[in-house]
Design a protein around this motif. Structure first.
Motif, PDB file in Angstrom:
ATOM      1  N   THR A 142      24.130 -13.101  10.455  1.00  0.00           N
ATOM      2  CA  THR A 142      23.812 -12.050   9.797  1.00  0.00           C
ATOM      3  C   THR A 142      22.317 -12.010   8.885  1.00  0.00           C
ATOM      4  N   PHE A 143      21.862 -13.003   8.848  1.00  0.00           N
ATOM      5  CA  PHE A 143      20.794 -13.410   7.987  1.00  0.00           C
ATOM      6  C   PHE A 143      19.485 -12.842   8.886  1.00  0.00           C
ATOM      7  N   ASP A 144      18.956 -11.786   8.516  1.00  0.00           N
ATOM      8  CA  ASP A 144      17.967 -11.096   9.377  1.00  0.00           C
ATOM      9  C   ASP A 144      16.523 -10.755   8.767  1.00  0.00           C
ATOM     10  N   PHE A 145      16.111 -11.961   7.825  1.00  0.00           N
ATOM     11  CA  PHE A 145      14.958 -11.844   7.328  1.00  0.00           C
ATOM     12  C   PHE A 145      13.630 -11.384   8.409  1.00  0.00           C
ATOM     13  N   SER A 146      13.463 -12.305   9.434  1.00  0.00           N
ATOM     14  CA  SER A 146      12.545 -12.142  10.321  1.00  0.00           C
ATOM     15  C   SER A 146      12.430 -10.597  10.971  1.00  0.00           C
ATOM     16  N   LEU A 147      13.554 -10.118  11.065  1.00  0.00           N
ATOM     17  CA  LEU A 147      13.625  -8.885  11.806  1.00  0.00           C
ATOM     18  C   LEU A 147      13.083  -7.726  10.684  1.00  0.00           C
ATOM     19  N   LYS A 148      13.690  -7.798   9.428  1.00  0.00           N
ATOM     20  CA  LYS A 148      13.189  -6.899   8.352  1.00  0.00           C
ATOM     21  C   LYS A 148      11.579  -6.946   7.968  1.00  0.00           C
ATOM     22  N   ALA A 149      11.319  -8.399   8.021  1.00  0.00           N
ATOM     23  CA  ALA A 149       9.832  -8.710   7.871  1.00  0.00           C
ATOM     24  C   ALA A 149       9.038  -8.032   8.890  1.00  0.00           C
ATOM     25  N   ARG A 150       9.465  -7.914  10.056  1.00  0.00           N
ATOM     26  CA  ARG A 150       8.708  -7.252  11.062  1.00  0.00           C
ATOM     27  C   ARG A 150       8.906  -5.485  11.032  1.00  0.00           C
ATOM     28  N   ARG A 151       9.969  -5.267  10.853  1.00  0.00           N
ATOM     29  CA  ARG A 151      10.373  -3.874  10.755  1.00  0.00           C
ATOM     30  C   ARG A 151       9.910  -3.003   9.616  1.00  0.00           C
ATOM     31  N   ILE A 152      10.356  -3.201   8.658  1.00  0.00           N
ATOM     32  CA  ILE A 152      10.022  -2.544   7.167  1.00  0.00           C
ATOM     33  C   ILE A 152       8.688  -2.481   7.132  1.00  0.00           C
ATOM     34  N   GLY A 153       8.238  -1.098   7.210  1.00  0.00           N
ATOM     35  CA  GLY A 153       6.654  -0.710   6.728  1.00  0.00           C
ATOM     36  C   GLY A 153       5.929  -1.125   7.942  1.00  0.00           C
ATOM     37  N   SER A 154       6.343  -1.149   9.206  1.00  0.00           N
ATOM     38  CA  SER A 154       5.636  -1.378  10.395  1.00  0.00           C
ATOM     39  C   SER A 154       4.708  -0.426  10.705  1.00  0.00           C
ATOM     40  N   GLU A 155       5.442   0.851  10.533  1.00  0.00           N
ATOM     41  CA  GLU A 155       4.991   2.079  11.047  1.00  0.00           C
ATOM     42  C   GLU A 155       3.508   2.409  10.384  1.00  0.00           C
ATOM     43  N   HIS A 156       3.218   1.865   9.206  1.00  0.00           N
ATOM     44  CA  HIS A 156       2.006   2.045   8.407  1.00  0.00           C
ATOM     45  C   HIS A 156       1.212   0.564   8.450  1.00  0.00           C
ATOM     46  N   GLY A 157       1.692  -0.207   9.342  1.00  0.00           N
ATOM     47  CA  GLY A 157       1.014  -1.632   9.369  1.00  0.00           C
ATOM     48  C   GLY A 157       0.926  -2.579   8.204  1.00  0.00           C
ATOM     49  N   LYS A 158       2.228  -2.281   7.463  1.00  0.00           N
ATOM     50  CA  LYS A 158       2.380  -2.664   6.112  1.00  0.00           C
ATOM     51  C   LYS A 158       3.739  -3.684   5.876  1.00  0.00           C
ATOM     52  N   SER A 159       4.150  -4.219   7.085  1.00  0.00           N
ATOM     53  CA  SER A 159       5.086  -4.951   7.143  1.00  0.00           C
ATOM     54  C   SER A 159       4.818  -6.392   6.832  1.00  0.00           C
ATOM     55  N   VAL A 160       5.678  -7.173   6.192  1.00  0.00           N
ATOM     56  CA  VAL A 160       5.463  -8.462   5.771  1.00  0.00           C
ATOM     57  C   VAL A 160       4.506  -9.318   6.938  1.00  0.00           C
ATOM     58  N   PHE A 161       5.056  -9.369   8.230  1.00  0.00           N
ATOM     59  CA  PHE A 161       4.425  -9.996   9.103  1.00  0.00           C
ATOM     60  C   PHE A 161       3.010  -9.387   9.519  1.00  0.00           C
ATOM     61  N   HIS A 162       2.957  -8.106   9.511  1.00  0.00           N
ATOM     62  CA  HIS A 162       1.403  -7.484   9.650  1.00  0.00           C
ATOM     63  C   HIS A 162       0.695  -7.960   8.437  1.00  0.00           C
ATOM     64  N   LEU A 163       1.107  -7.988   7.207  1.00  0.00           N
ATOM     65  CA  LEU A 163       0.308  -8.350   6.041  1.00  0.00           C
ATOM     66  C   LEU A 163      -0.037  -9.589   6.025  1.00  0.00           C
ATOM     67  N   LEU A 164       0.641 -10.535   6.600  1.00  0.00           N
ATOM     68  CA  LEU A 164       0.200 -11.866   6.628  1.00  0.00           C
ATOM     69  C   LEU A 164      -0.774 -12.202   7.545  1.00  0.00           C
ATOM     70  N   SER A 165      -0.967 -11.386   8.698  1.00  0.00           N
ATOM     71  CA  SER A 165      -2.078 -11.410   9.667  1.00  0.00           C
ATOM     72  C   SER A 165      -3.422 -11.237   8.844  1.00  0.00           C
ATOM     73  N   LYS A 166      -3.180 -10.096   8.082  1.00  0.00           N
ATOM     74  CA  LYS A 166      -4.396  -9.402   7.462  1.00  0.00           C
ATOM     75  C   LYS A 166      -5.012 -10.645   6.402  1.00  0.00           C
ATOM     76  N   ILE A 167      -4.004 -11.192   5.465  1.00  0.00           N
ATOM     77  CA  ILE A 167      -4.336 -12.031   4.527  1.00  0.00           C
ATOM     78  C   ILE A 167      -5.224 -13.351   5.143  1.00  0.00           C
ATOM     79  N   LYS A 168      -4.657 -13.530   6.519  1.00  0.00           N
ATOM     80  CA  LYS A 168      -5.267 -14.822   6.902  1.00  0.00           C
ATOM     81  C   LYS A 168      -6.653 -14.854   6.965  1.00  0.00           C
ATOM     82  N   VAL A 169      -7.273 -13.745   6.877  1.00  0.00           N
ATOM     83  CA  VAL A 169      -8.993 -13.637   6.975  1.00  0.00           C
ATOM     84  C   VAL A 169      -9.389 -13.303   5.598  1.00  0.00           C
ATOM     85  N   VAL A 170      -8.825 -13.247   4.666  1.00  0.00           N
ATOM     86  CA  VAL A 170      -9.246 -12.906   3.347  1.00  0.00           C
ATOM     87  C   VAL A 170     -10.010 -14.172   2.674  1.00  0.00           C
TER      88      VAL A 170
END
Length: 1734
Positions: A915-943
């Protein structure tokens, strides 16, 4: 008379009346009334008139006979019972002792099985006794071999073995006498004597008695006595010392009136100094007499009790029986209750009486314990108001009672001792309660508070061993005690609240130490109560409920406002508003913390299932206060409480420190984990955000632009994320997850070692101790670390094993901020070195226990994902002030934890079950604006500013992919791991390849540049050849120009220092740099002086008669020392240099500046003695007291033709004639009338000079030259140096005109060379080539300075010295008091003769000195004569010559040796059988070897001729080295050939030498002479095991004192003498000043220098004078390679040979003064230690 009294006593109806009547008559006659008799007379009277009759009555016959019968019938005791003195060494076994208070005395330990176990050594504070024989104290081996009864049985009361009549008499006698003792020990000043003891004739004799207290110092009391009772200082000091030792002293005897006057004066004078007057009592002389005898009876009781178990039982029965006269207390209770008012001496007697009686009998120990517990509260209150130390208080006996497990249980059951102790504490602390019934310690008395804290030790003793079985009574009484204990904790819960300061800084720092002192005292008690509760489920449940009830009572007024609703991410939290930053908060929450501990124990034991209504508990409320506390610590860390001052910073530090964290910070985290396991995950995170005051910040409603607020929010966000990491990740608590205590310790150790490699002691300090002071380190350290042994200094270090590094957690919750950054840096560095990336991944934690498994939901709840998104979004937008790198680092760690948890669950279960679904939430929540945890990680990689976190981001993204693969089941798990790791590996490979390529390119570039530079350098050297002829050497700051002919001149045949074949002195240009002005200058005779720093000191390093220091003794009209150094070398003058060069003018300016500035420094006199011209070298800080001028060797091309011509005429006999003629012609000689006149007879002339008398000036015909001229500054420096050597060496006032000045210069030259030769031989180094440049430069400078000395002194004085010295060798010029061959050190003589002979060339009108050729012959003949004399000296003193063997000895050397020995024996009248020639030869060669080695060094420094290559190596055989030495010194390789070569000259000399009276006495054994070769001194041999040394010290008896006071046995490492240091009994006078035993000993043993081992402190003390010394680490190390000063850790210690060798070198190289000065320079001394009293 005795028999009559006995009969009356035996027949008396009332023994008491008869006995008291006898005492009434006898006691005043013996004590106090008469004039004071000697202690011996008084003791005889006591024995005959008082004690003997009592013993006769007791035994009913002669005491000796009765005692013999008793010994036959009674067995020896199984208990040791030795009472410890203060400072005595005691031993505890860490493997077998029930608790750390179980100890053995030295003797029992040495004979016990525990010697081979893990033991600890400690110094006793006094008052305890040896537990040998007590089976309750030890798991195994309760008895040593002496006290073992054959089979270890439980200690039970022995059967009474006394006859009924004897027992009855004993009881009767003891009853009367103990009552008598008690009455007089509890005596008050206003008491009247009972009718039975009233004297028939009352006289007016009174005593004014002064009592000891801890308010007045020694000086105060001495001053008061001098002013009050008209005594002198010495008498006042005696009174004061005895008052301090015994506790009281009669300071005046007289009428009542005069004593009352004295009392008033003492009180008024003492009140002037201290607010509290001294305690003074007026006692009638009769009362004083009875009190004195009562104390004497106390020691008599001890003696009688020790005779038999029956006597002991009779005494115990009498002491404990209830009183018959209506008084409720038994005799022993009366004594205990009066203890605080008794003086020291009386207390000591009473305590020892209790030790040897009631504490040695199980049943009576129990009865005494019950009595002690009844009086406990009163005794403790008396102790609190008493000012004496606890070691001499009756309360100190608690450790003997409460630590016995069976007794502790009985006292809980029968007397509820827990309740008694807690109530006692509460009664004493109640004055500190505020209106809310909480403690408030403002203005507390620290001394009184410290005494109250001691009571907690008793509670700890009671709880030391938890019960294995519980009775109903024990349960009931324990819970009663626990409730009272919770009452104490209730007063601490929420005490000393703090409120954040706004606007201005706090005016007065609030009191906080008292609260934390209480917490530290309770730390183990809290753990022990929890441990006791855990051993019984029923107790655990009842204790938890009781604790919860008390907490609910405390939490009633927690909030000021009503509860409200808070909304975030569609979640609602209903909670009371509260802000830590605005409202009061307390760091003291003991009840919340003990509740958390009990809850985890309930979960661990499974008893949680029996706990009713768990769901009804409000866990939000339970977590409230711990959460506030954690937030307070976070806000302090975020610097929000700066205006509250340091007190709050200190509290937070201790809250998280190893001393307190077990029961503070750790328990708060535990309570938060409990709440997290019981609350909804979203609600719990919302509560954390609320209390961190970040709720609005993450809810989007806070849009502050204030920079300070933004920084504050960032810091709080960091702390909040850290708390989440800790709550989810810290599972190493038994009960939270399935780990053991061992696992917990291992993890602690791993994380400590990840900071840096550590010593064992550092690890122990970093780990929490249990109640037995154990950390559990030893059981785990080998599993997690490897040990690296120490070198000659430093200590052993542990390094973490590589395979354990995967357990490293960068956010380990016990790291301080500095430890965290060090560990992170260290581990990143390690990973880079290993070729890995810098990502510090979170470790895989152990799984939570079922009761806590819900906590992981915090990681995947909506609020956490929301928080992570907001944090990452701010970084992705890269708005600098809105985020920090630390925040991102923590967010990444949290994401990593979540992904690891998800990975673990997916691997252990099917996807549907997880029932532990962190990776799913991290990809899903905020993904419509490109602001999910997963998407943001890819962005900060180049900061760009997050470059340091790039590796971590990469790893997190790979983990996302890996978890995705697991969820999609796209491939088997194993292959997924490989696949998932491939991108990482390939990335790593690429990075590695790139790094390698760059390194190769850089290497090629470097090589190219180096080649270019090398070519340029060659061109430059070619074109500037002149500059490069003076290349500097590396060792010294000097430049030399080699002679063009030097290569050809250095042929082997010219490696001769003296005589016609001596080598030439090469021309060496010496250019040196001044260390002060950095200017270069060539050293030249006419140039301004350049000087070497130097230290002159007296030395006994080479002495052959340790402890005997000669003075300059007159003998006839001349003096033997210092002109003639005795062969014992009792004391020499050593001059050493650190080799640093200065201009003389620079040095003078520096020295004046040092004099001016140092006078203003605190305790500067401890480091340097300004009066004696001391200073520290400007460069290396070595201690110096003079300077040596640098004088270059004159270059010399030796004229061999001229030498050969002169050699044909100047044979040894001719040389002796010429010298004798010159001496006789000099006025300085002819005016003396005490010279031998035998030389003028025909025998003397023909025997020594042959035919034809030389002329007075014949000496000049063999070559003279003008002496060297020196510049004024060099001349001045020669005087400076010579005056210092003379002043220090002879301990006299400076006087440059003293005729002994040149002698002392020659002596220091000779002694310094001997000391250096001694070191080289000791260390097995070659004679040449092994000295450091600084030592070599110093040595050459000293030799040249000594040689130049004759130019600065009166030539007549030098001539006289030469004549006196020559008299030893040539009786023709000897004086009446010239010493014999056996009374002279020949190397000193050689140096003196060689350096003084040029004075014979002095003429009235012109200054002359011998030419090079003349000097070569002078040196040759002097050396030959001295060597011949030394060989004879060696032979005369030889005792190890073997008789001749049957095999013929065909070597020429052996034959010559045997012949010489026979000749010498004939001259001395010794009848010697045939001796082995080879044995004689070997003996002589060994005997003269040190002399020849010293001579070689001397002539090398004097002439500069290079020695043969063989002397530069130790690989050459002894024979080869001997031949090389002889060759260099122009001696025949067969030294006995000298006697044949100069037979005519030597034969009469031999006869005269051997005829000396001193030689005759020595051969008859009347004089103890030195044997050759001399003994090489080393420090004494020390035992390998330190306990052997302690054992030796424990048997040490002070030679001047018989009392049993604590002594400081101190071992002299030079001679092995054991001394009584720091004690008034062994003070002695030195130069009119009182000094301690060590200082006095050092004056005779080491000429003021000492090296002592303080045995009980395990510390070396270096001493250099009466005022200077410094501690130095002892050469004993524990198994972990560490020293243990003052036996603080108490681990077994063993001798480290390398360190002891280093100490030996320190002494042999004369570096003790330097070491002291350096250590004192480093340590800033506030209060000077009185070294002279050591």
């Amino acid at each position: 008379m005795v028999m009559v009294a006995l009969q009356e006593w035996q027949e008396a109806a009332d023994l008491r009346v008869e006995l008291l009547h006898h005492l009434k008559q006898q006691v005043p006659q013996i004590f106090c009334l008469k004039k004071e008799s000697s202690p011996q007379e008084e003791e005889e009277l006591i024995q005959s008139c008082l004690l003997h009759p009592l013993e006769c009555f007791l035994f009913g016959e002669d005491p000796h006979e009765g005692l013999e019968k008793l010994k036959q019938g009674s067995p020896s005791s199984q208990l040791c019972g030795r009472v410890f003195k203060e400072g005595e060494t005691v031993y505890s076994c860490r493997d077998c002792a029930i608790d750390p208070t179980c100890v053995l005395c030295m003797d029992c330990f040495q004979d016990s099985v525990h010697k081979s176990h893990r033991y600890k050594m400690n110094a006793s504070s006094g008052g305890g006794f040896c537990d040998c024989g007590d089976v309750e104290a030890w798991k195994i081996g309760p008895c040593c071999s002496k006290h073992d009864p054959g089979a270890a049985t439980a200690m039970v009361t022995d059967e009474c073995v006394l006859e009924p009549d004897l027992y009855e008499r004993a009881e009767k006698l003891f009853r009367v006498l103990l009552s008598y003792v008690t009455d007089f020990l509890v005596w008050e000043e206003n008491f009247e004597l009972s009718a039975e003891l009233q004297p028939e004739i009352k006289n007016d004799a009174y005593y004014c008695v002064l009592y000891n207290d801890e308010h007045h110092s020694y000086e105060h009391v001495i001053y008061t006595l001098q002013r009050s009772v008209n005594c002198d200082q010495a008498e006042a000091q005696t009174h004061t010392a005895l008052i301090d030792k015994e506790g009281r002293r009669a300071v005046k005897r007289g009428t009542l009136r005069s004593c009352l006057q004295a009392k008033d004066l003492i009180k008024s004078n003492s009140e002037h100094i201290s607010l509290q007057p001294l305690r003074v009592e007026i006692l009638h002389a009769t009362v004083m007499a009875h009190q004195t005898f009562a104390l004497r009876l106390g020691s008599w009781f001890q003696k009688i009790i020790s005779y038999s178990v029956g006597f002991r039982q009779a005494f115990c029965r009498v002491a404990l029986e209830p009183s018959t006269d209506g008084d409720l207390f038994c005799l022993i209770s009366r004594l205990m209750l009066y203890d605080a008012r008794m003086h020291k001496g009386a207390r000591k007697i009473v305590h020892e009486l209790i030790f040897c009686s009631m504490l040695m009998e199980t049943e009576f120990k129990r009865l005494f314990a019950i009595e002690f517990t009844k009086l406990y509260k009163q005794l403790q209150q008396d102790f609190i108001h008493d000012d004496h130390e606890r070691s001499i208080s009756i309360t100190a006996l608690s450790v003997q009672i409460f630590t016995v497990p069976t007794l502790a249980r009985q006292l809980i059951e029968e007397g509820n001792v827990i309740k008694v102790i807690v109530n006692t504490v509460m009664a004493l602390l109640c004055e500190h309660l505020d209106d809310n019934n909480r403690f408030f310690f403002l203005g507390y008395n620290s001394d009184k508070f410290a005494r109250i804290q001691v009571i907690f030790h008793d509670l700890r003793y009671i709880l030391i061993s938890k019960p294995s079985t519980w009775t109903e009574t024990l349960r009931t009484q324990f819970l009663e005690g626990f409730k009272d204990f919770l009452g104490l904790l209730k007063c601490m819960q929420g005490m000393e609240e703090v409120k954040r300061q706004f606007g201005q800084h706090i005016a007065v720092e609030p009191e906080w130490e008292a609260g934390f002192s209480l917490q530290i005292q309770l730390r183990h008690i809290l753990a022990m109560f929890q441990d006791w509760c855990s051993s019984d489920d029923e107790i655990l449940l009842l204790a938890f409920k009781e604790c919860h009830n008390v907490l609910m009572q405390c939490n009633n007024q927690s909030f000021n406002r009503e509860a409200a609703d808070y909304y975030m991410c569609k979640q609602i939290l209903h909670v009371h508003p509260y802000k830590v930053s605005q409202e009061p908060v307390s760091i003291h929450l003991p009840i919340s913390r003990i509740l958390a501990g009990l809850y985890v124990l309930l979960c661990r034991t499974g008893a949680i299932e029996r706990l009713q209504d768990v769901e009804s508990y409000d866990f939000t409320q339970l977590a409230e206060h711990p959460l506030r506390c954690v937030v307070l610590a976070a806000q302090v860390s975020a610097e929000m409480w700066r205006r509250n001052g340091l007190s709050l910073v200190s509290q937070v530090y201790y809250y998280q420190d190893v001393k307190c964290r077990d029961e503070m910070y750790d328990k708060d985290i535990l309570m938060l984990q409990i709440a997290a396991s019981k609350m909804d995950a979203n609600h719990f995170v919302m509560l954390i955000l609320l209390r961190f005051e970040l709720f609005d910040y993450f809810n989007g409603s806070c849009s502050s632009k204030d920079q300070d607020e933004l920084i504050q929010c960032n810091r709080l966000t960091e702390e909040m994320l850290y708390l989440l990491i800790v709550i989810v990740g810290e599972r190493y608590v038994p009960g939270i997850s399935h780990v053991t205590k061992e696992d917990v310790t291992m993890r602690e150790v791993i994380h400590l070692l990840c900071i840096e490699p550590m010593a064992h002691s550092s690890l122990v300090k970093g780990l929490p101790e249990n109640e037995s002071h154990e950390t559990g380190l030893e059981s785990v350290i080998t599993k997690v670390a490897t040990f690296k042994k120490p070198g000659v200094s430093g200590h052993g270090l542990y390094e973490v094993k590589k395979e354990r590094l995967e357990e490293f957690n960068p956010f380990f919750y016990h790291y301080s901020r500095s430890q965290h950054s060090k560990a992170e840096e260290s581990q990143k560095k390690r990973r880079v070195q290993e070729g890995n990336d810098k990502a510090l991944r979170p470790p895989v934690p152990p799984a939570f226990c079922p009761a806590f498994s819900v906590i992981v939901r915090l990681l995947c709840c909506d609020i956490t994902v929301h928080v992570l998104r907001r944090v990452l979004q701010r970084a992705a937008e890269d708005r600098q002030t809105h985020w920090t790198e630390i925040m991102i680092q923590r967010a990444l760690h949290l994401i990593g934890q979540a992904l690891l948890e998800e990975k673990t669950q997916l691997e252990d279960s099917t996807v549907e079950e997880v029932t532990f679904d962190f990776s799913l939430k991290a990809r899903r929540i905020g993904s419509e604006h490109g602001k999910s945890v997963f998407h943001l990680l890819s962005k900060i990689k180049v900061v760009p500013s997050l470059e340091a976190q790039k590796d971590m981001v990469k790893w997190v993204l790979q983990m996302f992919e890996f978890v995705k693969c697991l969820r999609e089941k796209s491939s088997p798990t194993a292959s997924m791991i490989v696949e998932a790791s491939k991108p990482e590996e390939s990335a790593q490979d690429k990075e590695k390849a790139e790094r390698k390529r760059k390194a190769e390119a850089a290497k090629l570039h470097r090589q190219k540049i180096m080649a270019q530079m090398s070519a340029m350098q060659k061109n430059f050297i070619e074109s500037n050849k002149m500059l490069y002829e003076n290349m500097p050497e590396s060792g010294m700051q000097e430049e030399r120009v080699a002679s063009t002919e030097s290569c050809t001149m250095e042929q082997k045949e010219l490696c001769v220092a003296i005589g016609p074949h001596r080598g030439s002195t090469p021309a060496e240009r010496e250019v040196l740099t001044c260390i002060l002005c950095q200017e270069e200058q060539e050293v030249a005779a006419q140039a301004p002086a350049m000087v070497l720093t130097a230290c002159v000191q007296r030395s006994t390093v080479l002495t052959q008669c340790r402890g005997k220091i000669p003075t300059s003794r007159a003998d006839g009209t001349g003096t033997l020392y210092p002109l003639f150094m005795p062969p014992e070398l009792a004391v020499g003058t050593h001059t050493g240099s650190c080799g640093h060069v200065m201009h003389a003018t620079c040095w003078q300016k520096y020295f004046e500046a040092v004099q001016n500035t140092t006078r203003n420094r605190l305790h500067a006199e401890l480091i340097i003695d300004l009066e004696n011209g001391e200073y520290l070298c400007p460069l290396c800080k070595s201690l110096c007291n003079t300077v040596v001028p640098l004088i270059t060797l004159e270059p010399l091309m030796f004229n061999y033709e001229n030498a050969e011509i002169i050699g044909q005429h100047l044979s040894l006999p001719r040389w002796i004639q010429i010298i004798s003629a010159r001496i006789k012609g000099l006025k300085s000689v002819t005016q003396d009338n005490d010279y031998n006149t035998e030389g003028t007879s025909s025998d003397g002339d023909t025997g020594l000079c042959g035919e034809g008398q030389p002329d007075f000036r014949s000496i000049l015909s063999y070559g003279v030259q003008e002496p060297r001229k020196f510049s004024d500054s060099i001349a001045e420096m020669l005087v400076v140096c010579a005056t210092t050597v003379h002043r220090v060496g002879l301990k006299t006032a400076p006087n440059e005109l003293c005729p002994r000045v040149p002698i002392m210069a020659w002596n220091t030259c000779a002694f310094t060379i001997q000391a250096i030769e001694n070191i080289l031989q000791e260390e097995d180094k070659p004679l040449f080539g092994s000295l450091q440049n600084r030592q070599l430069a110093g040595l050459r400078a000293i030799v040249q300075f000594s040689a130049a000395q004759r130019l600065k002194s009166s030539q007549a004085v030098i001539q006289r010295h030469f004549t006196d010295m020559l008299g030893v060798l040539l009786p023709v010029v000897s004086r009446n008091n010239t010493p014999s061959l056996l009374e002279v050190d020949f190397f000193h003589l050689l140096v003196g003769l060689v350096l003084s002979i040029p004075s014979l060339y002095q003429e009235e009108a012109v200054d002359l000195e011998p030419s090079a050729v003349s000097s070569a012959y002078n040196h040759l003949h002097i050396l030959h004569l001295v060597t011949i004399a030394h060989i004879v000296q060696v032979l005369l003193l030889s005792t190890e010559i073997h008789p001749a063997v049957a095999v013929g000895e065909d070597t020429e050397e052996a034959r010559a040796a045997a012949e010489l020995y026979t000749t010498v024996s004939q001259h001395t009248g010794r009848l010697v059988p045939d001796v082995s020639g080879s044995s004689v030869a070997e003996r002589v060669k060994r005997g003269i070897n040190p002399f020849l080695r010293c001579a070689a060094v001397f002539f090398n420094c004097l002439t500069g001729v290079r020695p043969p290559e063989e002397l530069f190596s130790t690989a050459v055989t002894c024979q080869g080295q001997m031949e090389a030495l002889c060759s260099y010194l122009a001696l025949p390789s067969n030294v006995f050939h000298l006697f044949h070569e100069h037979r005519e000259t030597v034969t009469p000399l031999l006869q005269r030498w051997c005829g000396s009276s001193a030689i005759t006495k020595d051969l008859k054994g009347k004089i103890q002479s030195v044997r050759y070769p001399r003994r090489r001194n080393r420090l004494i041999d020390l035992p390998e095991d330190y306990s052997a040394l302690l054992n030796q010290a424990s048997h040490f008896q002070c030679p001047k004192s018989s009392d049993d006071e604590r002594k400081h046995p101190t071992l002299c490492l030079f001679c092995g003498a054991m001394l009584c240091s720091q004690s008034s009994c062994c003070l002695s006078q030195l130069d009119g000043e009182d000094v301690g035993a060590c200082t006095a000993h050092a004056a005779t043993c080491g000429a003021g220098v000492g090296m002592f081992l303080r045995v009980r402190e395990c510390e070396i003390v270096l001493m250099a004078s009466k005022t200077r010394g410094s501690p130095y680490p002892a050469p004993y190390l524990d198994d972990y390679g560490e020293t243990d000063p003052h036996l603080a850790r108490g681990n077994p210690l063993h001798l480290c040979p390398e360190r002891y060798r280093k100490l030996n070198q320190l002494w042999q190289q004369h570096c003790i003064l330097e070491e002291i000065a350096r250590s004192l320079e480093v340590v800033n001394v506030m209060f000077a230690f009185e070294w002279q009293m050591l």
